[in-house]
Design a protein around this motif. Sequence first.
Motif, PDB file in Angstrom:
ATOM      1  N   GLU A  55       0.842  -1.187   0.000  1.00 43.50           N
ATOM      2  CA  GLU A  55       0.000   0.000   0.000  1.00 43.50           C
ATOM      3  C   GLU A  55       0.886   1.248   0.000  1.00 43.50           C
ATOM      4  N   ASN A  56       0.618   2.151  -0.926  1.00 44.82           N
ATOM      5  CA  ASN A  56       1.346   3.415  -1.039  1.00 44.82           C
ATOM      6  C   ASN A  56       2.814   3.250  -1.435  1.00 44.82           C
ATOM      7  N   HIS A  57       3.151   2.114  -2.057  1.00 42.14           N
ATOM      8  CA  HIS A  57       4.480   1.905  -2.623  1.00 42.14           C
ATOM      9  C   HIS A  57       4.324   1.220  -3.973  1.00 42.14           C
ATOM     10  N   ALA A  58       5.305   1.379  -4.834  1.00 48.10           N
ATOM     11  CA  ALA A  58       5.270   0.700  -6.124  1.00 48.10           C
ATOM     12  C   ALA A  58       5.452  -0.808  -5.916  1.00 48.10           C
ATOM     13  N   PRO A  59       4.853  -1.637  -6.774  1.00 47.16           N
ATOM     14  CA  PRO A  59       5.036  -3.093  -6.668  1.00 47.16           C
ATOM     15  C   PRO A  59       6.509  -3.464  -6.812  1.00 47.16           C
ATOM     16  N   VAL A  60       6.905  -4.522  -6.124  1.00 46.76           N
ATOM     17  CA  VAL A  60       8.271  -5.030  -6.230  1.00 46.76           C
ATOM     18  C   VAL A  60       8.219  -6.537  -6.441  1.00 46.76           C
ATOM     19  N   ASP A  61       9.165  -7.038  -7.226  1.00 50.67           N
ATOM     20  CA  ASP A  61       9.268  -8.473  -7.474  1.00 50.67           C
ATOM     21  C   ASP A  61      10.402  -9.052  -6.643  1.00 50.67           C
ATOM     22  N   VAL A  62      10.143 -10.197  -6.023  1.00 50.43           N
ATOM     23  CA  VAL A  62      11.131 -10.881  -5.200  1.00 50.43           C
ATOM     24  C   VAL A  62      11.643 -12.078  -5.984  1.00 50.43           C
ATOM     25  N   THR A  63      12.933 -12.059  -6.279  1.00 50.19           N
ATOM     26  CA  THR A  63      13.560 -13.127  -7.057  1.00 50.19           C
ATOM     27  C   THR A  63      14.515 -13.906  -6.171  1.00 50.19           C
ATOM     28  N   THR A  64      14.360 -15.214  -6.137  1.00 46.13           N
ATOM     29  CA  THR A  64      15.235 -16.061  -5.331  1.00 46.13           C
ATOM     30  C   THR A  64      16.683 -15.858  -5.760  1.00 46.13           C
ATOM     31  N   GLY A  65      17.545 -15.671  -4.775  1.00 43.82           N
ATOM     32  CA  GLY A  65      18.957 -15.489  -5.071  1.00 43.82           C
ATOM     33  C   GLY A  65      19.350 -14.061  -5.390  1.00 43.82           C
ATOM     34  N   ALA A  66      18.362 -13.178  -5.586  1.00 49.83           N
ATOM     35  CA  ALA A  66      18.664 -11.788  -5.931  1.00 49.83           C
ATOM     36  C   ALA A  66      17.984 -10.815  -4.973  1.00 49.83           C
TER      37      ALA A  66
ATOM     38  N   ALA B 128      19.030  -9.624  -2.210  1.00 51.37           N
ATOM     39  CA  ALA B 128      19.923  -8.607  -1.652  1.00 51.37           C
ATOM     40  C   ALA B 128      19.915  -7.348  -2.508  1.00 51.37           C
ATOM     41  N   GLU B 129      19.862  -7.516  -3.831  1.00 51.89           N
ATOM     42  CA  GLU B 129      19.807  -6.362  -4.720  1.00 51.89           C
ATOM     43  C   GLU B 129      18.517  -5.573  -4.514  1.00 51.89           C
ATOM     44  N   LEU B 130      17.396  -6.270  -4.361  1.00 55.97           N
ATOM     45  CA  LEU B 130      16.130  -5.603  -4.085  1.00 55.97           C
ATOM     46  C   LEU B 130      16.209  -4.821  -2.775  1.00 55.97           C
ATOM     47  N   PHE B 131      16.722  -5.456  -1.737  1.00 55.41           N
ATOM     48  CA  PHE B 131      16.794  -4.810  -0.428  1.00 55.41           C
ATOM     49  C   PHE B 131      17.681  -3.565  -0.505  1.00 55.41           C
ATOM     50  N   GLU B 132      18.804  -3.681  -1.203  1.00 57.25           N
ATOM     51  CA  GLU B 132      19.721  -2.545  -1.303  1.00 57.25           C
ATOM     52  C   GLU B 132      19.076  -1.385  -2.054  1.00 57.25           C
ATOM     53  N   SER B 133      18.250  -1.707  -3.052  1.00 59.31           N
ATOM     54  CA  SER B 133      17.614  -0.651  -3.842  1.00 59.31           C
ATOM     55  C   SER B 133      16.589   0.133  -3.033  1.00 59.31           C
ATOM     56  N   LEU B 134      16.026  -0.488  -2.010  1.00 59.62           N
ATOM     57  CA  LEU B 134      15.012   0.176  -1.193  1.00 59.62           C
ATOM     58  C   LEU B 134      15.578   0.789   0.078  1.00 59.62           C
ATOM     59  N   GLU B 135      16.705   0.258   0.530  1.00 62.35           N
ATOM     60  CA  GLU B 135      17.298   0.755   1.777  1.00 62.35           C
ATOM     61  C   GLU B 135      18.811   0.577   1.697  1.00 62.35           C
TER      62      GLU B 135
ATOM     63  N   VAL C 272      13.394  -8.776  13.007  1.00 61.77           N
ATOM     64  CA  VAL C 272      13.455  -8.121  11.698  1.00 61.77           C
ATOM     65  C   VAL C 272      13.637  -6.619  11.848  1.00 61.77           C
ATOM     66  N   GLU C 273      12.870  -5.993  12.734  1.00 63.94           N
ATOM     67  CA  GLU C 273      12.851  -4.535  12.797  1.00 63.94           C
ATOM     68  C   GLU C 273      14.111  -3.945  13.438  1.00 63.94           C
ATOM     69  N   ARG C 274      14.874  -4.781  14.131  1.00 67.27           N
ATOM     70  CA  ARG C 274      16.168  -4.299  14.629  1.00 67.27           C
ATOM     71  C   ARG C 274      17.187  -4.172  13.493  1.00 67.27           C
ATOM     72  N   ARG C 275      16.920  -4.814  12.377  1.00 62.89           N
ATOM     73  CA  ARG C 275      17.885  -4.869  11.288  1.00 62.89           C
ATOM     74  C   ARG C 275      17.476  -4.053  10.065  1.00 62.89           C
ATOM     75  N   PHE C 276      16.169  -3.876   9.851  1.00 63.15           N
ATOM     76  CA  PHE C 276      15.700  -3.207   8.644  1.00 63.15           C
ATOM     77  C   PHE C 276      14.669  -2.142   9.011  1.00 63.15           C
ATOM     78  N   THR C 277      14.671  -1.040   8.246  1.00 60.49           N
ATOM     79  CA  THR C 277      13.751   0.056   8.534  1.00 60.49           C
ATOM     80  C   THR C 277      12.686   0.239   7.460  1.00 60.49           C
ATOM     81  N   HIS C 278      12.967  -0.128   6.219  1.00 58.46           N
ATOM     82  CA  HIS C 278      11.982   0.082   5.158  1.00 58.46           C
ATOM     83  C   HIS C 278      10.765  -0.811   5.402  1.00 58.46           C
ATOM     84  N   PRO C 279       9.561  -0.247   5.366  1.00 62.15           N
ATOM     85  CA  PRO C 279       8.375  -1.042   5.709  1.00 62.15           C
ATOM     86  C   PRO C 279       8.149  -2.234   4.792  1.00 62.15           C
ATOM     87  N   VAL C 280       8.450  -2.116   3.519  1.00 63.05           N
ATOM     88  CA  VAL C 280       8.240  -3.234   2.599  1.00 63.05           C
ATOM     89  C   VAL C 280       9.205  -4.374   2.912  1.00 63.05           C
ATOM     90  N   LEU C 281      10.449  -4.047   3.210  1.00 61.43           N
ATOM     91  CA  LEU C 281      11.426  -5.090   3.552  1.00 61.43           C
ATOM     92  C   LEU C 281      11.036  -5.792   4.848  1.00 61.43           C
TER      93      LEU C 281
END
Length: 519
Positions: A96-107, A109-116, A176-185
């Motif tokens: 909600e209120n974010h663009a859709p994201v695709d989760v690819t096995t093995g990749a 980390a790249e998604l997470f880095e792009s968001l945070e 999880v929340e001790r390690r990541f701040t972006h709500p989608v992650l």
Amino acid sequence: MNTPTPRSIVIGGGVAGLATAALLAHRGHAVTLIEQTNELGGRAGNHRAHGFTWDTGPSWYLMPEAFDHFFEQLGTSTAAELDLVRLDPAYRIFPENHAPVDVTTGAAAELFESLEPGAGAKLTDYLQVAELTYRTAIDQFLYTTFAAVHPYLRLQLLRRVGLLTRLLTTSLKDWVERRFTHPVLRQILQYPAVFLSSDPARTPAMYHLLSHTDLTEGVYYPQGGFHAVIDTLIRLAQQAGAELRTGCTAEEILCDPGFATGRRHAVRGVRIRRADGVVETLHADTVVSCADLYHTENALLAPGFRSYGPSTWKRRDPGISVVVALLGVEGELPELLHHQLFLSEDWDSDFHEIFHQGGVSRSIYVSKTSATDPSVAPEGCENLFVLIPAAADPELGHGSLYAADGIAAQRITGIVDDAIAMIAERAGIPDLASRVISCSSIGPADYANRFNAWRGNAIGPAHTLRQSAFLRGSNASRKVAGLYYAGATTVPGVGVPMCLISAENVIKRITGDTSTGPA
């Protein structure tokens, strides 16, 4: 002198029941499985209408090792029995209120880095611990009956006591929340709690191991759907010699009192009622109930033979139920992948609504199996499976699929309509509702009535700390020798892989095998 063939009865024709029947028959037991409905598969059901086909239950094929090991126990292999397709991307997130994201096995980390920034490296560390925890669970906590203490005194396990203690005493949400701040992650890593019939705030962080299964191992789809898995289990059980009887309702597990000899009571069979109304007594040396544990204890056993008293159920958490919509849609839906999660921004309120308000979640799961399997929908059409987490409360109502008149309760209809509207808005399919040409639904009352599920739960008791590992209960009756339990309501827990493992653990219990890890 010839040893008499042991006779076993399995109650329930779902995944755990079929798996248990196959394993027992493969080991020389004369097995009769009884299922009260006219279909085998239990919650892993199948529905066909208007040229569409839907699985009505499980849809994520995870933990491939569990399937591999189970088939090996029967002298075959996953490759020989199932046609698996690896999904790439594994799934899509519609936040909600974010663009859709695709989760690819093995990749991921790249998604997470792009968001945070910095989250990619953090995820790599997170998944390393998740894999270690996963391997520890496989080797020590899943394939076991917890019947002995000495396997847990190994040096390798003792070295991990500190980590395991932190994982058990910290919630998945906090981990999880001790390690990541972006709500989608945060949501990607916390959503597995739903697969555990629980709330991330009450689920031990140990279950972050599930992120290893989808982000590292991969998500698969068995062509033909999960009913292809059921068909395989049926065939293997029958090939091993098991008799599978549908339309037979277990009315009582029969036991011989042991008071006269000072020993435990002993199981002696099951009284059933056939579809034609005839009552029949089936005698057995072993009974394995794969029915809901609450139903087994309170409806099938006389009070003196019950292992779990009233206080047990006052303390237990039944977990979540669901409202399911099976939609046949005219035209293609390129906006959707095979799997997707529609997640609300106010994440905590979803779980509060389920566990404290008796309502439903605004975060839902949608599967479009026609993306991978063209056999499940007419040409030019799509099939959608929509799962809406809900309170474990039959009062929410029944759906249309199992209703005698084919009409869903008004509240269930409203919940399904709201879900369709939300999918349409979030995925950019404004005419979705008008394109639905087939619609069936399932509600919490259906799980209570059709599957004897305690309080209408859909998956099984929640995996809270008090309902995990040996605290979840025992797969053997404490009072009745020869009576065992398998399935999602006992150890090791919920999900198709866990049900397969629970069947193997019954064999371990019967043979006195106190080892941990796959046999």
